[in-house]
Scaffold this active site. Sequence first.
Site, PDB file in Angstrom:
ATOM      1  N   SER A   1       0.855  -1.197   0.000  1.00 51.50           N
ATOM      2  CA  SER A   1       0.000   0.000   0.000  1.00 51.50           C
ATOM      3  C   SER A   1       0.882   1.234   0.000  1.00 51.50           C
ATOM      4  O   SER A   1       1.634   1.473   0.957  1.00 51.50           O
ATOM      5  CB  SER A   1      -0.896   0.015   1.236  1.00 51.50           C
ATOM      6  OG  SER A   1      -1.400   1.318   1.413  1.00 51.50           O
TER       7      SER A   1
ATOM      8  N   HIS B   1      -1.366  -1.333  -4.158  1.00 56.00           N
ATOM      9  CA  HIS B   1      -2.622  -0.969  -3.502  1.00 56.00           C
ATOM     10  C   HIS B   1      -2.659   0.550  -3.301  1.00 56.00           C
ATOM     11  O   HIS B   1      -1.738   1.137  -2.728  1.00 56.00           O
ATOM     12  CB  HIS B   1      -2.704  -1.701  -2.162  1.00 56.00           C
ATOM     13  CG  HIS B   1      -4.000  -1.527  -1.432  1.00 56.00           C
ATOM     14  ND1 HIS B   1      -5.122  -2.260  -1.717  1.00 56.00           N
ATOM     15  CD2 HIS B   1      -4.335  -0.708  -0.404  1.00 56.00           C
ATOM     16  CE1 HIS B   1      -6.110  -1.908  -0.899  1.00 56.00           C
ATOM     17  NE2 HIS B   1      -5.656  -0.964  -0.090  1.00 56.00           N
TER      18      HIS B   1
ATOM     19  N   ASP C   1      -4.866   3.661  -1.755  1.00 53.12           N
ATOM     20  CA  ASP C   1      -5.932   3.992  -0.806  1.00 53.12           C
ATOM     21  C   ASP C   1      -6.476   5.390  -1.064  1.00 53.12           C
ATOM     22  O   ASP C   1      -5.803   6.386  -0.793  1.00 53.12           O
ATOM     23  CB  ASP C   1      -5.387   3.925   0.625  1.00 53.12           C
ATOM     24  CG  ASP C   1      -5.154   2.490   1.070  1.00 53.12           C
ATOM     25  OD1 ASP C   1      -6.095   1.686   0.983  1.00 53.12           O
ATOM     26  OD2 ASP C   1      -4.015   2.177   1.482  1.00 53.12           O
TER      27      ASP C   1
ATOM     28  N   MET D   1      -9.018   8.171   0.026  1.00 50.02           N
ATOM     29  CA  MET D   1      -9.815   8.562   1.206  1.00 50.02           C
ATOM     30  C   MET D   1     -10.333   9.980   1.031  1.00 50.02           C
ATOM     31  O   MET D   1      -9.608  10.844   0.527  1.00 50.02           O
ATOM     32  CB  MET D   1      -8.948   8.497   2.464  1.00 50.02           C
ATOM     33  CG  MET D   1      -8.289   7.154   2.686  1.00 50.02           C
ATOM     34  SD  MET D   1      -7.421   7.125   4.263  1.00 50.02           S
ATOM     35  CE  MET D   1      -6.543   5.557   4.127  1.00 50.02           C
TER      36      MET D   1
ATOM     37  N   HIS E   1      -8.583   1.107  -3.722  1.00 48.28           N
ATOM     38  CA  HIS E   1      -9.492   0.921  -2.582  1.00 48.28           C
ATOM     39  C   HIS E   1     -10.162   2.266  -2.306  1.00 48.28           C
ATOM     40  O   HIS E   1      -9.510   3.203  -1.844  1.00 48.28           O
ATOM     41  CB  HIS E   1      -8.645   0.425  -1.392  1.00 48.28           C
ATOM     42  CG  HIS E   1      -9.385   0.252  -0.118  1.00 48.28           C
ATOM     43  ND1 HIS E   1      -8.740  -0.007   1.078  1.00 48.28           N
ATOM     44  CD2 HIS E   1     -10.706   0.279   0.170  1.00 48.28           C
ATOM     45  CE1 HIS E   1      -9.627  -0.115   2.049  1.00 48.28           C
ATOM     46  NE2 HIS E   1     -10.834   0.056   1.526  1.00 48.28           N
TER      47      HIS E   1
ATOM     48  N   MET F   1     -12.253   4.552  -0.218  1.00 47.56           N
ATOM     49  CA  MET F   1     -12.855   4.832   1.089  1.00 47.56           C
ATOM     50  C   MET F   1     -13.497   6.199   0.999  1.00 47.56           C
ATOM     51  O   MET F   1     -13.023   7.188   1.593  1.00 47.56           O
ATOM     52  CB  MET F   1     -11.764   4.778   2.168  1.00 47.56           C
ATOM     53  CG  MET F   1     -11.314   3.349   2.464  1.00 47.56           C
ATOM     54  SD  MET F   1      -9.690   3.297   3.248  1.00 47.56           S
ATOM     55  CE  MET F   1      -8.674   3.359   1.795  1.00 47.56           C
TER      56      MET F   1
ATOM     57  N   MET G   1     -11.642  -5.809   5.750  1.00 50.73           N
ATOM     58  CA  MET G   1     -10.792  -4.873   6.497  1.00 50.73           C
ATOM     59  C   MET G   1     -10.470  -5.499   7.859  1.00 50.73           C
ATOM     60  O   MET G   1     -11.371  -5.904   8.589  1.00 50.73           O
ATOM     61  CB  MET G   1     -11.510  -3.547   6.739  1.00 50.73           C
ATOM     62  CG  MET G   1     -11.642  -2.631   5.542  1.00 50.73           C
ATOM     63  SD  MET G   1     -10.122  -2.321   4.619  1.00 50.73           S
ATOM     64  CE  MET G   1      -9.072  -1.533   5.842  1.00 50.73           C
TER      65      MET G   1
ATOM     66  N   GLY H   1      -8.592   4.104   7.399  1.00 46.99           N
ATOM     67  CA  GLY H   1      -8.247   5.519   7.556  1.00 46.99           C
ATOM     68  C   GLY H   1      -6.745   5.754   7.668  1.00 46.99           C
ATOM     69  O   GLY H   1      -6.255   6.756   7.179  1.00 46.99           O
ATOM     70  N   PHE H   2      -6.048   4.827   8.293  1.00 48.96           N
ATOM     71  CA  PHE H   2      -4.633   5.058   8.554  1.00 48.96           C
ATOM     72  C   PHE H   2      -3.836   3.773   8.420  1.00 48.96           C
ATOM     73  O   PHE H   2      -4.371   2.683   8.635  1.00 48.96           O
ATOM     74  CB  PHE H   2      -4.440   5.619   9.976  1.00 48.96           C
ATOM     75  CG  PHE H   2      -5.209   6.885  10.193  1.00 48.96           C
ATOM     76  CD1 PHE H   2      -4.667   8.114   9.801  1.00 48.96           C
ATOM     77  CD2 PHE H   2      -6.484   6.858  10.749  1.00 48.96           C
ATOM     78  CE1 PHE H   2      -5.395   9.288   9.978  1.00 48.96           C
ATOM     79  CE2 PHE H   2      -7.217   8.032  10.920  1.00 48.96           C
ATOM     80  CZ  PHE H   2      -6.665   9.254  10.537  1.00 48.96           C
TER      81      PHE H   2
ATOM     82  N   ASP I   1      -6.808  -6.434   4.523  1.00 48.40           N
ATOM     83  CA  ASP I   1      -6.130  -5.123   4.529  1.00 48.40           C
ATOM     84  C   ASP I   1      -6.137  -4.551   5.942  1.00 48.40           C
ATOM     85  O   ASP I   1      -7.196  -4.313   6.525  1.00 48.40           O
ATOM     86  CB  ASP I   1      -6.897  -4.197   3.565  1.00 48.40           C
ATOM     87  CG  ASP I   1      -6.266  -2.818   3.411  1.00 48.40           C
ATOM     88  OD1 ASP I   1      -5.173  -2.591   3.946  1.00 48.40           O
ATOM     89  OD2 ASP I   1      -6.895  -1.978   2.727  1.00 48.40           O
ATOM     90  N   GLY I   2      -4.930  -4.323   6.467  1.00 50.29           N
ATOM     91  CA  GLY I   2      -4.797  -3.662   7.762  1.00 50.29           C
ATOM     92  C   GLY I   2      -4.040  -4.500   8.769  1.00 50.29           C
ATOM     93  O   GLY I   2      -4.477  -5.589   9.124  1.00 50.29           O
ATOM     94  N   GLY I   3      -2.895  -3.996   9.190  1.00 50.35           N
ATOM     95  CA  GLY I   3      -2.134  -4.687  10.228  1.00 50.35           C
ATOM     96  C   GLY I   3      -1.512  -6.004   9.785  1.00 50.35           C
ATOM     97  O   GLY I   3      -1.214  -6.864  10.610  1.00 50.35           O
TER      98      GLY I   3
ATOM     99  N   GLY J   1       1.223  -2.136   4.247  1.00 51.74           N
ATOM    100  CA  GLY J   1       1.798  -0.802   4.135  1.00 51.74           C
ATOM    101  C   GLY J   1       3.011  -0.675   5.026  1.00 51.74           C
ATOM    102  O   GLY J   1       4.154  -0.834   4.597  1.00 51.74           O
TER     103      GLY J   1
END
Length: 221
Positions: free
Chosen positions: A8, A33, A35, A37, A66, A68, A137, A142-143, A175-177, A197
């Site tokens: 990302s 990827h 993002d 937003m 993606h 958002m 997700m 958001g972050f 996606d995320g962590g 990311g």
Amino acid sequence: MAVRIAPSILSADFARLSDEIAMCEAGGADWIHIDVMDGHFVPNLTFGAKVIETVRRLTSLPLDVHLMVLEPEKYFESFAKAGATTMTIHVETAPHLHRQLMRIKELGCRAGAVVNPATPVEALSDVMADLDLLLVMSVNPGFSAQSFIPSSIGKIARAREMLDAARGAADLEVDGGIGRDTIRDVWRAGADTFVAGNAIFSAKDPRAEIDVLRKLCSETA
Ligand code: DX5
Ligand code: ZN
């Protein structure tokens, strides 16, 4: 099952974007990827068609966009023109999800749908066969650099069962962590595509990290 790693660029150094993308390619990234937003659906603002177009000129890798944003359909045409390969929209922003997915396909892109941590994956049960990509997700969007939410594992497993039962051919992305500590459990639960990311861009050797993550997705790792 093939494993796809999608760095990302939210975590990339934008002063060196071209080098960062080249590094992802050299490390064997499968997709990039992106993002998007809007500061409304999520509490952060990032980029739009201009950056998608810039990344498109920097790489031939598929661009995994993606969205958002509220009213994502406003952006379909310009993002498709800018070179998006896949456009993934949040079910929370898509009251006419089926129509919106069909519109993405009409524009020549792959159509994805995504659920937030608090949204059951069952919200997608009636479009399983229409999806090119199903994204779960594993943080609140958001972050970057947030902690993986452990209940996402069970949700991925349910998504895998639902896709298989519907004979859906969609990629199953998370996606995320995602990082060394989490990727293996998510892969075991049935995901095949992993956004990362912070884990990649803050690694000592980002290029090698892509391969480290990929290798963790195998029974013998
Ligand atoms: C979060 C974004 C993610 C983010 C992931 O809202 O959708 O794609 O970049 O970042 P990490 O991998 O650092 O959690
Ligand atoms: Zn994302």
